[in-house]
Design a protein around this motif. Structure first.
Motif, mmCIF file in Angstrom:
data_model
loop_
_atom_site.group_PDB
_atom_site.id
_atom_site.type_symbol
_atom_site.label_atom_id
_atom_site.label_comp_id
_atom_site.label_asym_id
_atom_site.label_seq_id
_atom_site.Cartn_x
_atom_site.Cartn_y
_atom_site.Cartn_z
ATOM 1 N N UNK A 38 -6.377 -75.453 -33.746
ATOM 2 C CA UNK A 38 -7.232 -75.645 -32.579
ATOM 3 C C UNK A 38 -7.779 -74.312 -32.080
ATOM 4 N N UNK A 39 -8.971 -74.369 -31.525
ATOM 5 C CA UNK A 39 -9.583 -73.193 -30.939
ATOM 6 C C UNK A 39 -8.703 -72.687 -29.800
ATOM 7 N N UNK A 40 -8.473 -71.385 -29.763
ATOM 8 C CA UNK A 40 -7.599 -70.821 -28.735
ATOM 9 C C UNK A 40 -8.179 -70.966 -27.330
ATOM 10 N N UNK A 41 -9.492 -71.210 -27.233
ATOM 11 C CA UNK A 41 -10.118 -71.400 -25.921
ATOM 12 C C UNK A 41 -10.082 -72.853 -25.461
ATOM 13 N N UNK A 42 -9.500 -73.727 -26.258
ATOM 14 C CA UNK A 42 -9.482 -75.152 -25.919
ATOM 15 C C UNK A 42 -8.857 -75.422 -24.552
ATOM 16 N N UNK A 43 -7.705 -74.814 -24.214
ATOM 17 C CA UNK A 43 -7.127 -75.089 -22.882
ATOM 18 C C UNK A 43 -8.011 -74.631 -21.730
ATOM 19 N N UNK A 44 -8.833 -73.599 -21.950
ATOM 20 C CA UNK A 44 -9.640 -73.057 -20.862
ATOM 21 C C UNK A 44 -10.970 -73.771 -20.701
ATOM 22 N N UNK A 45 -11.622 -74.099 -21.829
ATOM 23 C CA UNK A 45 -12.969 -74.671 -21.763
ATOM 24 C C UNK A 45 -13.060 -76.101 -22.283
ATOM 25 N N UNK A 46 -11.970 -76.612 -22.845
ATOM 26 C CA UNK A 46 -12.037 -77.897 -23.535
ATOM 27 C C UNK A 46 -11.657 -79.099 -22.704
ATOM 28 N N UNK A 51 -10.967 -86.063 -27.172
ATOM 29 C CA UNK A 51 -10.779 -87.496 -26.943
ATOM 30 C C UNK A 51 -10.277 -87.789 -25.527
ATOM 31 N N UNK A 52 -10.884 -87.135 -24.570
ATOM 32 C CA UNK A 52 -10.601 -87.286 -23.139
ATOM 33 C C UNK A 52 -9.248 -86.702 -22.720
ATOM 34 N N UNK A 53 -8.618 -85.935 -23.582
ATOM 35 C CA UNK A 53 -7.328 -85.350 -23.244
ATOM 36 C C UNK A 53 -7.435 -84.278 -22.167
ATOM 37 N N UNK A 54 -6.418 -84.204 -21.298
ATOM 38 C CA UNK A 54 -6.368 -83.191 -20.234
ATOM 39 C C UNK A 54 -5.547 -81.997 -20.688
ATOM 40 N N UNK A 55 -5.940 -81.406 -21.798
ATOM 41 C CA UNK A 55 -5.140 -80.340 -22.400
ATOM 42 C C UNK A 55 -5.049 -79.125 -21.484
ATOM 43 N N UNK A 56 -6.156 -78.769 -20.853
ATOM 44 C CA UNK A 56 -6.141 -77.622 -19.950
ATOM 45 C C UNK A 56 -5.218 -77.834 -18.766
ATOM 46 N N UNK A 57 -5.247 -79.050 -18.192
ATOM 47 C CA UNK A 57 -4.379 -79.355 -17.052
ATOM 48 C C UNK A 57 -2.912 -79.302 -17.460
ATOM 49 N N UNK A 105 5.576 -77.232 -27.278
ATOM 50 C CA UNK A 105 4.797 -78.347 -27.817
ATOM 51 C C UNK A 105 5.259 -78.713 -29.218
ATOM 52 N N UNK A 106 5.444 -77.718 -30.056
ATOM 53 C CA UNK A 106 5.886 -77.960 -31.440
ATOM 54 C C UNK A 106 7.313 -78.499 -31.457
ATOM 55 N N UNK A 107 8.147 -78.012 -30.550
ATOM 56 C CA UNK A 107 9.518 -78.524 -30.470
ATOM 57 C C UNK A 107 9.554 -79.991 -30.087
ATOM 58 N N UNK A 108 8.713 -80.391 -29.132
ATOM 59 C CA UNK A 108 8.632 -81.799 -28.748
ATOM 60 C C UNK A 108 8.124 -82.640 -29.905
ATOM 61 N N UNK A 146 -2.329 -85.818 -31.781
ATOM 62 C CA UNK A 146 -1.727 -85.651 -30.458
ATOM 63 C C UNK A 146 -0.430 -84.855 -30.455
ATOM 64 N N UNK A 147 0.242 -84.721 -31.607
ATOM 65 C CA UNK A 147 1.423 -83.871 -31.637
ATOM 66 C C UNK A 147 1.047 -82.410 -31.822
ATOM 67 N N UNK A 148 -0.226 -82.143 -32.059
ATOM 68 C CA UNK A 148 -0.682 -80.771 -32.313
ATOM 69 C C UNK A 148 -1.312 -80.124 -31.084
ATOM 70 N N UNK A 149 -1.287 -80.808 -29.949
ATOM 71 C CA UNK A 149 -1.851 -80.249 -28.713
ATOM 72 C C UNK A 149 -0.863 -80.434 -27.566
ATOM 73 N N UNK A 150 -1.062 -79.681 -26.512
ATOM 74 C CA UNK A 150 -0.205 -79.791 -25.326
ATOM 75 C C UNK A 150 -0.676 -80.980 -24.498
#
Length: 420
Positions: A38-46, A51-57, A105-108, A146-150
């Protein structure tokens, strides 16, 4: 061969433990690799682009005690309390916020796959079968995406699997009421709607009065822990009262039901063609599967959908004929049904929630291994796994490449033109 392997593992416990450790490390590195795509800027700008995920939040909730995003405790009552402490510990070890969040995230994700394997084993699947169907679950689109993102869905999915596991264990031994209360509280604490799994597990396994008592205790426990969470995370919202969730309610029209049915039973396992619906405030493309047809990703997608539909059919038949307890079968069936009914009216992008019900579908298909059609189920699973991996990884890379580099996204996925 299967019997020999099982016998060898029983006689060689140290080798068994080393094998389990090696498998865990392999899974950890595999999920770590997927996370890094994933793009490292995904949490900040994504915001809403995945797919409507609230990754930044969620990223902020895990990392910042004062983040505004903790207000979503109204839907995920104790998620901040569950994920912030391990992230805080790792932050102090690595002195790197991003690395700490990644490892949590990876541990979960690794724990998710272990829980699926243990559930299949406790159901009665032999080691080989449990391993194959766990690998089938890991190869699914819900797991890869979904297991690859926060996000909250991995922990919510684990809570549902624990509720099912409890009904299996109760077949063989007496389970104290406090255990039912803990599991029920956990299902509620991650995502409020997932409490259905804890409630069904409790009421199908215990007499009515005891089940009511256990459910009340679970609710009180979550409420008290939320009070503690409120002291630590001041912006936490309360899960009872006025909510913004009405904005995500949709009329169950035929078009809506068709889209939800496709996503619920097929897109959760087999990634279809990806679409761009619109662009967020940072002009990042927002991905969607809601309007994608079953098997629309190409030949592999169509073939995988055909094999999967047969496995689902055999699993539905096995649900009524296998020799597992009625408590387990009722919990599985009712949770599947209510998850479908919930998402028939709730959620703009149904794929967002697929990790909640994907394990239920894997368990459903694995039930066939407990019948006289075990060889058929195993054959279909072994054929399906490499097809799923090829199709889903290809679509996964296509989705992640949409944002890397951002200005090339229009060449990768055809969608609505950018407003700019």
């Amino acid at each position: 061969m299967t019997v020999d392997l099982t016998t060898w593992l029983e006689k060689n416990r140290w080798q068994k433990r080393l094998l389990a450790l090696a498998a865990t490390l392999c899974l950890f590195f595999a999920f770590s690799y997927l996370y890094d795509q994933h793009d490292t800027d995904l949490p900040q700008y994504g915001d809403n682009v995945w797919f409507q995920g609230d990754i930044g939040r969620v990223y902020g909730n895990m990392n910042n005690r004062l983040a505004f995003g903790h207000y979503r405790a109204k839907v995920h009552p104790l998620y901040s309390l569950q994920t912030y402490p391990p992230t805080f510990v790792l932050k102090n070890i690595f002195s790197d916020d991003a690395k700490a969040i990644k490892y949590v995230t990876v541990g979960i994700a690794t724990l998710w796959l272990y829980c699926l394997y243990r559930l299949l084993r406790l159901m009665g699947c032999i080691r080989t079968d449990a391993f194959v169907f766990s690998l089938l679950g890991m190869s699914s689109s819900a797991a890869l995406f979904w297991l690859s993102v926060s996000e909250t869905y991995a922990l919510g999915s684990i809570s549902i699997m624990l509720a099912l596991t409890l009904t299996v264990i109760s077949q063989h031994r007496k389970v104290p009421d406090r255990v039912y209360a803990i599991v029920s509280a956990f299902t509620f604490s991650v995502t409020v709607t997932n409490w259905m799994a804890g409630v069904f597990s409790t009421f199908t396994s215990l007499p009515f009065k005891r089940a009511v008592k256990v459910s009340v205790i679970a609710l009180l426990a979550v409420t008290l822990l939320w009070g503690l969470q409120k002291l630590i995370f001041p912006t936490s919202g309360f899960f009872i009262g006025e909510s913004e969730e009405h904005k995500f309610l949709f009329a169950p029209t035929m078009a809506r039901l068709g889209a939800v049915l496709s996503t619920f039973f097929f897109h959760s396992a087999i990634t279809p063609a990806l679409n761009i619906t619109q662009y967020n405030q940072f002009n990042w493309p927002m991905l969607s599967m809601q309007s994608s047809a079953i098997g629309s990703s190409g030949t592999l997608g169509a073939l995988a959908s055909s094999l999967w539909s047969v496995m689902l059919g055999l699993g539905a038949w096995s649900l009524f004929t296998c020799r597992l307890s009625n408590a387990f079968k009722l919990t599985l069936g009712l949770t599947l049904l209510c998850q479908f009914l919930l998402h028939s009216i709730y959620g703009e992008e149904t794929f967002l929630y697929t990790l909640h019900f994907l394990p239920l579908l894997i368990v459903l298909t694995a039930l066939t291994t407990l019948t006289q059609y075990r060889k058929i189920a195993m054959t279909f699973a072994l054929v399906l796994i490499p097809i799923l991996l090829c199709n889903n990884l290809n679509q996964f890379y296509q989705a992640t490449d949409t944002f890397k580099p951002l200005h090339h996204h229009a060449q990768l996925i055809v969608g609505t033109p950018s407003p700019s």
